[in-house]
Each structure stands twice: as structure tokens, then as C-alpha cells.
Design an enzyme around this catalytic site. Sequence first.
Site, short mmCIF file in Angstrom:
data_model
loop_
_atom_site.label_atom_id
_atom_site.label_comp_id
_atom_site.label_asym_id
_atom_site.label_seq_id
_atom_site.Cartn_x
_atom_site.Cartn_y
_atom_site.Cartn_z
N GLY A 29 0.70 -1.06 0.08
CA GLY A 29 0.03 0.17 -0.19
C GLY A 29 0.78 1.50 0.16
O GLY A 29 0.31 1.75 0.53
N LYS A 30 2.10 0.78 -0.58
CA LYS A 30 2.79 2.66 -0.74
C LYS A 30 2.55 3.80 -1.03
O LYS A 30 2.55 4.98 -0.94
CB LYS A 30 4.39 2.13 -0.91
CG LYS A 30 5.17 0.76 0.11
CD LYS A 30 6.56 0.76 0.00
CE LYS A 30 6.56 -0.03 -1.71
NZ LYS A 30 5.05 -1.37 -2.14
N THR B 255 -0.12 4.03 -2.76
CA THR B 255 -1.97 4.75 -1.90
C THR B 255 -1.21 6.14 -0.88
O THR B 255 -1.96 6.87 -0.96
CB THR B 255 -2.74 3.32 -1.45
OG1 THR B 255 -3.25 2.91 -2.46
CG2 THR B 255 -3.85 3.92 -0.89
N GLU C 46 7.24 4.86 -7.44
CA GLU C 46 8.57 3.96 -7.96
C GLU C 46 7.84 4.52 -9.04
O GLU C 46 6.97 4.12 -9.55
CB GLU C 46 8.25 3.49 -7.29
CG GLU C 46 8.87 1.26 -7.16
CD GLU C 46 8.28 0.27 -6.44
OE1 GLU C 46 9.47 -0.30 -6.49
OE2 GLU C 46 7.57 0.22 -6.12
N ASP D 59 7.65 7.45 -2.51
CA ASP D 59 7.51 5.62 -2.32
C ASP D 59 8.40 4.81 -3.13
O ASP D 59 8.75 4.98 -3.91
CB ASP D 59 5.95 5.78 -3.60
CG ASP D 59 5.47 4.44 -3.64
OD1 ASP D 59 5.97 3.85 -3.65
OD2 ASP D 59 5.36 4.68 -4.66
N ASP E 154 16.14 -1.57 -1.78
CA ASP E 154 17.03 -2.06 -3.66
C ASP E 154 17.72 -2.65 -2.71
O ASP E 154 18.13 -4.29 -2.98
CB ASP E 154 16.89 -1.20 -4.28
CG ASP E 154 15.83 -0.54 -5.25
OD1 ASP E 154 15.34 -1.77 -4.97
OD2 ASP E 154 15.83 1.00 -4.91
#
Length: 206
Positions: free
Chosen positions: A12-13, A15, A31, A78, A84
Amino acid sequence: MHIAIAGNIGSGKTTLTRMLSKRYGWTPRYEPVDNNPYLSDFYADMERWSFNLQIYFLNKRFREVVEISKSDDIIIQDRTIFEDACIFAPNLHGMGMMSDRDFDNYTDLFGLMMSLVNLPDLMIYIRSTVPNLIAQIAKRGRDYEQSIRIDYLQGLNKRYEDWIAGYQGKLLIIDGDNCKFGENPSDFQQVTDRIDSLLYGLFPFE
């Protein structure tokens, strides 16, 4: 100021980034997913495309961090460069999907970048179980995500928890299974109340 949102695929990042950007007037940095030239190939053949994908993300994320550091805006991001390098690349290497040679090359490059990168002013981590992630991935219906392996999500979740346990910056953890901020206004209010306390309260960050 730099606010960052971390969390596994489907947590949900995006959102939350969108909602907080609208609520506070912060500048969002999303992102790069839909125009990513490697994602479809990666999910179809992870071993072949893992290094290419991770280098693509690392490049994009480092460029973002440099731009954020030069900005006077309050920026909400986001996903972060730390995910990573601390989660996705090590997980692929651990699964045998990235060779030792490629992983060492990637790690050396990240180490150089980290010498120029600061931690965000606030990291928001959305914690979710794998069943919740699977449900949300299915709900949003991205074709290239439908072939994501469960063991891949499980490995990522374990690495997220290990990373967060040792995170040294300012941190807010949200229970993504039970806090349905995207659907329930009262849940979103709980999130913003906690952010207000951390950023603007009498004793911020304490």
C-alpha cells in the site's frame, strides 16, 4: 524535508504516498513501475533479469535522492534506495537468482552511493503478512505481478523485518493488515495523528 514510505510489494505504499501528499500538500515521488522496461521480463525470468532490474532501480533511486537533497519542498517518496540494496538485491542473491559476481558489483556500487546519501527525516514502514500482500496484489490486477512467487514474497518479508529491526533513523511502523488507511477514513486519521505527533508535536521524534 524527506519523508519515505517502505514496504513489500502490495503493502500500500503508493496509496499512502498519494493520500499523505494530498493531506499535507507534500510533493510526491512515486516508484517508477508502469514505465519500467525490465519488470515484465524479470517476473518471467528472474535469474536472467535480476541484475538488470536492480541496477535500473538503483540508478533511478539514487537520482531521486540527489534531487530530493537539493529541494526546498517537503517530499514524500514511494520506496527508497535502502530497500533495493538491503532487501531486494540480497533476496535475489540468496535465492540464487543473482550471481556472486553481479551481487558484489551491485553492493560495491551501492556502498559508493551511500557515502553521499542521508537517511530520510522520517521513514514510514507498512508491515504486512504475505496473505495480505497476495490479496492486495490480486486486487490491483497488474498482469506482470500475477506470476510473483510466494517464496519470493516470503523472502522479502523476512528481509524487511530484519532491516527494520536494525534501522537507525526516525521510524513509524503501520500494521498494514489491520490499518486499512486506503478504505477506512478513521484508520487514515490514526496514521496522520501519529505523523503529526512525530513531526509537529511538542517533542517531535522522541
